[in-house]
Scaffold this motif. Sequence first.
Motif, PDB file in Angstrom:
ATOM      1  N   UNK A  84     -62.113 -74.732   3.233  1.00 30.16           N
ATOM      2  CA  UNK A  84     -62.643 -74.070   2.035  1.00 30.16           C
ATOM      3  C   UNK A  84     -64.158 -73.847   2.191  1.00 30.16           C
ATOM      4  N   UNK A  85     -64.599 -72.627   1.973  1.00 29.09           N
ATOM      5  CA  UNK A  85     -66.040 -72.302   2.068  1.00 29.09           C
ATOM      6  C   UNK A  85     -66.531 -72.115   3.487  1.00 29.09           C
ATOM      7  N   UNK A  86     -65.689 -72.426   4.491  1.00 25.68           N
ATOM      8  CA  UNK A  86     -66.174 -72.462   5.867  1.00 25.68           C
ATOM      9  C   UNK A  86     -66.211 -71.091   6.555  1.00 25.68           C
ATOM     10  N   UNK A  87     -65.373 -70.132   6.140  1.00 30.52           N
ATOM     11  CA  UNK A  87     -65.464 -68.806   6.776  1.00 30.52           C
ATOM     12  C   UNK A  87     -66.856 -68.237   6.490  1.00 30.52           C
ATOM     13  N   UNK A  88     -67.305 -68.386   5.243  1.00 32.76           N
ATOM     14  CA  UNK A  88     -68.658 -67.939   4.890  1.00 32.76           C
ATOM     15  C   UNK A  88     -69.708 -68.822   5.578  1.00 32.76           C
ATOM     16  N   UNK A  89     -69.492 -70.148   5.527  1.00 30.97           N
ATOM     17  CA  UNK A  89     -70.510 -71.070   6.047  1.00 30.97           C
ATOM     18  C   UNK A  89     -70.748 -70.853   7.541  1.00 30.97           C
ATOM     19  N   UNK A  90     -69.661 -70.688   8.306  1.00 32.82           N
ATOM     20  CA  UNK A  90     -69.851 -70.482   9.751  1.00 32.82           C
ATOM     21  C   UNK A  90     -70.594 -69.175  10.019  1.00 32.82           C
TER      22      UNK A  90
END
Length: 386
Positions: free
Chosen positions: A239-245
Amino acid sequence: MTRRVRAKLLRIRVAVEPAYDVCIGVGALERAARELRPTDVVLRDSGVPAGVAELHATTTIALAPGEEAKDWASLASVLAALADEARDRSTRLFVVGGGAALDLGGLAAALYLRGVDAVYCPTTLLAMVDASVGGKTAINLEQGKNLVGVIRQPSAVYADPRWIASLPEAEFRSGLGEALKSALIGGERFLAQLERDAARLVARDEAALVELVARCVELKARIVARDPHERGPRRALNLGHTFAHAIEHVAGYGALPHGIAVAAGLALALELAARSGVLADAALPARVRALASALSLPASLDELRAEFGHPLAPRELATAMRSDKKSVRAEPRFVLPVRAGKLELRVAAAPELVLAVCAPAAKQGRARRARARRARRMRSSPKTGS
Ligand code: GLY
């Protein structure tokens, strides 16, 4: 999930094959030190200050601090150091450090003699709430982060909150960002507890930190036990990691702490969930924004831009998302919240929506006003045709 309390230390079982315990509390490091055998080797992040109890081993390998350590050269030198000591398969590698040291050390342990046991002593909040549990190991390639690695569980984890007292502020907030993600995945009770504890956590209250680490570990242990290889429910942890990466890639790896990028990624995932009709709890984005602020985390991408002075251009972010590990034929997939505790795991959002949620708020305001003007013109223009 049951917690066992022994001499003030919590023990949480991760029921994978083979199962292991995560031992949490003041004194966990001394417990690890008592477990050390003469044939064991310690791998220690050289950026970790002395202060909390030390692990005295016959051999200690020093590792470059942070993400810098996650490359082929460091992996090769750790493997060579293990081979030089001519240890056998009974050697265990005790890794003392943050997420990067655990990623590299876990991979070295998985490869040496086709696998020796790794024991993790996480020294950052981020590593305690996330990286130390679940067995993800990795190094980075020029092409991207964590592209080489295996999933191999440690044989034990010792999380001692005394390390947290001396963490630099940004590193500490990074751990809170991952914990906010866990609360959103965990559901209403976890989220409400985090809201109640936010002020104590920001002040690094030891009891509140132990409770937070325990809740995050319990949640992750439950998920990993159901899906150790991330074929289904474990995807929730992204959760949130596609954006975070994508944010980390565009900013340059190491330019901003991972969990702080995750906090902005959560705000973006909530916005995308709202705009794509996935979100059922309309009050959730404002609630999470308030909680992020209470935890001194960015509550939006604009706050992250302002704090780190980077434009994080929407088109660059969208391009980076296309090469995300979870993309399917260069189409990014998102974990999106429906409500606290309920997620959609593989949403393929329309590219224009992704660009729109990443746009700076001022631009979004202009676009909204232009749409409204167009709609007004359509309504007021005389109808033509039949
Ligand atoms: N950090 C996410 C996972 O371990 O699956």
